[in-house]
Design a protein around this motif. Structure first.
Motif, PDB file in Angstrom:
ATOM      1  N   PRO A 199      11.057  59.787 109.849  1.00  0.00           N
ATOM      2  CA  PRO A 199      12.297  59.088 109.465  1.00  0.00           C
ATOM      3  C   PRO A 199      12.805  59.507 108.081  1.00  0.00           C
ATOM      4  O   PRO A 199      14.023  59.625 107.864  1.00  0.00           O
ATOM      5  N   SER A 200      11.893  59.759 107.143  1.00  0.00           N
ATOM      6  CA  SER A 200      12.299  60.199 105.811  1.00  0.00           C
ATOM      7  C   SER A 200      12.837  61.624 105.847  1.00  0.00           C
ATOM      8  O   SER A 200      13.805  61.951 105.150  1.00  0.00           O
ATOM      9  N   LEU A 201      12.232  62.476 106.673  1.00  0.00           N
ATOM     10  CA  LEU A 201      12.728  63.842 106.810  1.00  0.00           C
ATOM     11  C   LEU A 201      14.125  63.865 107.412  1.00  0.00           C
ATOM     12  O   LEU A 201      14.969  64.702 107.052  1.00  0.00           O
ATOM     13  N   GLU A 202      14.385  62.931 108.318  1.00  0.00           N
ATOM     14  CA  GLU A 202      15.722  62.842 108.909  1.00  0.00           C
ATOM     15  C   GLU A 202      16.769  62.514 107.845  1.00  0.00           C
ATOM     16  O   GLU A 202      17.892  63.024 107.874  1.00  0.00           O
ATOM     17  N   LEU A 204      16.347  63.295 104.643  1.00  0.00           N
ATOM     18  CA  LEU A 204      16.375  64.462 103.759  1.00  0.00           C
ATOM     19  C   LEU A 204      17.253  65.574 104.332  1.00  0.00           C
ATOM     20  O   LEU A 204      17.820  66.375 103.575  1.00  0.00           O
ATOM     21  N   SER A 205      17.387  65.615 105.630  1.00  0.00           N
ATOM     22  CA  SER A 205      18.215  66.645 106.267  1.00  0.00           C
ATOM     23  C   SER A 205      19.694  66.484 105.921  1.00  0.00           C
ATOM     24  O   SER A 205      20.498  67.383 106.177  1.00  0.00           O
ATOM     25  N   LYS A 206      20.051  65.355 105.313  1.00  0.00           N
ATOM     26  CA  LYS A 206      21.446  65.095 104.948  1.00  0.00           C
ATOM     27  C   LYS A 206      21.812  65.669 103.582  1.00  0.00           C
ATOM     28  O   LYS A 206      22.936  65.489 103.105  1.00  0.00           O
ATOM     29  N   LEU A 207      20.871  66.363 102.941  1.00  0.00           N
ATOM     30  CA  LEU A 207      21.177  67.033 101.680  1.00  0.00           C
ATOM     31  C   LEU A 207      22.287  68.065 101.904  1.00  0.00           C
ATOM     32  O   LEU A 207      22.260  68.810 102.891  1.00  0.00           O
ATOM     33  N   LYS A 208      23.226  68.115 100.987  1.00  0.00           N
ATOM     34  CA  LYS A 208      24.364  69.028 101.112  1.00  0.00           C
ATOM     35  C   LYS A 208      24.435  69.970  99.920  1.00  0.00           C
ATOM     36  O   LYS A 208      24.347  69.541  98.769  1.00  0.00           O
ATOM     37  N   SER A 209      24.584  71.255 100.229  1.00  0.00           N
ATOM     38  CA  SER A 209      24.774  72.253  99.180  1.00  0.00           C
ATOM     39  C   SER A 209      25.388  73.495  99.811  1.00  0.00           C
ATOM     40  O   SER A 209      25.398  73.642 101.038  1.00  0.00           O
ATOM     41  N   LYS A 210      25.864  74.389  98.981  1.00  0.00           N
ATOM     42  CA  LYS A 210      26.563  75.577  99.470  1.00  0.00           C
ATOM     43  C   LYS A 210      25.635  76.519 100.220  1.00  0.00           C
ATOM     44  O   LYS A 210      25.988  77.073 101.262  1.00  0.00           O
ATOM     45  N   TYR A 211      24.429  76.700  99.703  1.00  0.00           N
ATOM     46  CA  TYR A 211      23.520  77.697 100.274  1.00  0.00           C
ATOM     47  C   TYR A 211      22.297  77.094 100.972  1.00  0.00           C
ATOM     48  O   TYR A 211      21.432  77.825 101.448  1.00  0.00           O
ATOM     49  N   GLY A 212      22.199  75.771 101.009  1.00  0.00           N
ATOM     50  CA  GLY A 212      21.122  75.149 101.768  1.00  0.00           C
ATOM     51  C   GLY A 212      19.973  74.620 100.935  1.00  0.00           C
ATOM     52  O   GLY A 212      19.983  74.659  99.705  1.00  0.00           O
ATOM     53  N   THR A 213      18.951  74.114 101.643  1.00  0.00           N
ATOM     54  CA  THR A 213      17.758  73.525 101.024  1.00  0.00           C
ATOM     55  C   THR A 213      16.544  74.386 101.354  1.00  0.00           C
ATOM     56  O   THR A 213      16.339  74.764 102.511  1.00  0.00           O
ATOM     57  N   TYR A 214      15.741  74.660 100.321  1.00  0.00           N
ATOM     58  CA  TYR A 214      14.581  75.542 100.468  1.00  0.00           C
ATOM     59  C   TYR A 214      13.323  74.831  99.977  1.00  0.00           C
ATOM     60  O   TYR A 214      13.354  74.065  99.014  1.00  0.00           O
ATOM     61  N   PHE A 215      12.203  75.145 100.641  1.00  0.00           N
ATOM     62  CA  PHE A 215      10.963  74.406 100.388  1.00  0.00           C
ATOM     63  C   PHE A 215       9.769  75.343 100.373  1.00  0.00           C
ATOM     64  O   PHE A 215       9.677  76.272 101.189  1.00  0.00           O
ATOM     65  N   CYS A 216       8.863  75.140  99.405  1.00  0.00           N
ATOM     66  CA  CYS A 216       7.553  75.791  99.460  1.00  0.00           C
ATOM     67  C   CYS A 216       6.500  74.684  99.496  1.00  0.00           C
ATOM     68  O   CYS A 216       6.687  73.630  98.895  1.00  0.00           O
ATOM     69  N   LYS A 234      11.127  72.416 109.211  1.00  0.00           N
ATOM     70  CA  LYS A 234      12.145  73.395 109.632  1.00  0.00           C
ATOM     71  C   LYS A 234      13.167  72.794 110.585  1.00  0.00           C
ATOM     72  O   LYS A 234      14.289  73.286 110.700  1.00  0.00           O
ATOM     73  N   LYS A 235      12.778  71.738 111.277  1.00  0.00           N
ATOM     74  CA  LYS A 235      13.695  71.093 112.225  1.00  0.00           C
ATOM     75  C   LYS A 235      14.762  70.262 111.516  1.00  0.00           C
ATOM     76  O   LYS A 235      15.710  69.805 112.154  1.00  0.00           O
ATOM     77  N   HIS A 236      14.591  70.041 110.202  1.00  0.00           N
ATOM     78  CA  HIS A 236      15.449  69.109 109.493  1.00  0.00           C
ATOM     79  C   HIS A 236      16.320  69.791 108.422  1.00  0.00           C
ATOM     80  O   HIS A 236      16.453  69.307 107.308  1.00  0.00           O
ATOM     81  N   ASN A 237      16.860  70.923 108.818  1.00  0.00           N
ATOM     82  CA  ASN A 237      17.848  71.597 107.972  1.00  0.00           C
ATOM     83  C   ASN A 237      17.261  72.047 106.634  1.00  0.00           C
ATOM     84  O   ASN A 237      17.952  72.088 105.620  1.00  0.00           O
TER      85      ASN A 237
END
Length: 369
Positions: A199-202, A204-216, A234-237
């Motif tokens: 539910p929290s990842l869902e 987090l998928s609402k983050l908005k930016s020009k080039y996207g969201t990246y994670f390590c 990866k399923k959550h944008n």
């Protein structure tokens, strides 16, 4: 079996801390024995809360109010232990002062009162600091970067317990208002069984930016089935950088964004960080690296800026002394060498008790120049 060993060590350590506080602080206070007894009851009750927290951490179905109540004793005991050490050293000085007995009693009484007041005040202050996330803004000059970019860095969110869907929803709202070019998350995003984090990842998928969201990934992802976490994130944008890089920007006006697995992978023998692989086929442009722990910087070359987290800035002030024993950088921006800079985020969430002291939670707004 692993949990049993960990639980035994965990409880044993906190029991020893309790004993020290009782012997070196409570027993030495010039107060009525009845009041000392109340303090000892408090320590016992607090220790039981710590034991409860140990099991609550692995039972996400418990209500938030109970999780909050059980997590507090960990931070309270740590602050009491630090107070006891300072009190113990100060008391030895006071009792050996070359002054009259009446004056010595006065100083000792003042020390007793001030120690209890300070411990209470620091506990209240640490609870207050954990409630708010500061927006840290910093400009970083990157050699040969032809265009400015705004990066929002999150780190050490630690989804689980009190870091729930509502917390993430508010976080996303704050980030989106900043209108970033891209968002990066430098590890320790999830700290609970994956099913409870969805539910929290869902949100987090609402983050908005020009080039996207990246994670390590960070070290805590390895504790909760890293394979499943990477697949779900990866399923959550959110793009997971697994020893790889992408190009951010248009034509030759951008930069390489690389990410590596955490050094925890070297310990468990899989999902190991590999910088050479992460930088393979990168463009002839500046390079930003996402690596969870600052100590990985000893491996880094051909990178202009490394973004890390992990340290929490010490989270509760005295703890930073221990963090600095294993991490070269604690918080903020550093010039590692002539070519490489590193920024260490203090953490957007927190681990353990909802307490921070001298190390506020942060959302970092980095403007690359």
């Amino acid at each position: 079996m692993r949990f049993f060993i960990f639980a035994t060590i965990f409880i044993s350590v906190f029991t020893l801390l309790n004993i020290y506080i009782n012997k070196r602080l409570i027993n030495k206070l010039d107060i009525k024995e009845q009041y000392k007894k109340y303090f000892r009851y408090f320590l016992i009750f607090n220790l039981l809360g710590i034991v409860g927290y140990l099991f609550a951490r692995y039972n996400p179905t418990i209500p938030n109010w109970l999780y909050f109540a059980l997590s507090l004793p960990v931070g309270i005991l740590f602050l009491l232990f630090c107070t006891a050490i300072i009190y113990d050293l100060s008391r030895k000085v006071v009792v050996n002062l070359p002054i009259s007995k009446s004056r010595r009693r006065f100083f000792k009484k003042s020390l007793d009162i001030s120690s209890l007041v300070v411990a209470t005040s620091l506990t209240a202050r640490s609870l207050y600091e954990a409630r708010y996330i500061e927006i840290e803004k910093i400009d970083i000059k990157i050699k040969n970067l032809k265009k400015s970019y705004k990066i929002v860095q999150l780190s050490d969110v630690h989804i689980g317990g009190l870091i729930d869907k509502d917390f993430i929803s508010e976080l996303v709202e704050k980030v989106n208002k900043l209108k970033p070019d891209l968002v990066v998350i430098t590890g320790d995003l999830i700290d609970v069984a994956l099913e409870y984090a969805i539910p929290s990842l869902e949100e987090l998928s609402k983050l908005k930016s020009k080039y996207g969201t990246y994670f390590c990934v960070g070290n805590h992802e390895y504790l909760h089935n890293i394979e499943a976490i990477i697949k779900e994130v990866k399923k959550h944008n959110i793009i997971v950088l697994e020893n790889e890089n992408v190009y951010i920007g248009d034509n030759n006006f951008g930069f390489n964004l690389a990410g590596v697995y955490d050094v925890m992978g070297d310990r468990i023998g899989k999902y190991k960080p590999d910088l050479n692989k992460a930088l393979k086929n990168k463009k002839d442009s500046p390079t930003i690296l996402l690596a969870h722990q600052p100590r990985y910087i000893s491996e880094v070359k051909d990178v202009d800026l490394m973004l890390s987290g992990h340290t929490h800035g010490g989270q509760i002030y005295p703890f930073r002394l221990l963090v600095k024993l294993v991490q070269p950088y604690l918080k903020g921006l550093y010039q590692h060498n002539e070519d490489l800079q590193i920024y260490v985020n203090k953490g957007t969430g927190y681990w353990g008790p909802p307490m921070r002291l001298g190390a506020s939670s942060e959302i970092t707004v980095i403007t690359l120049l």
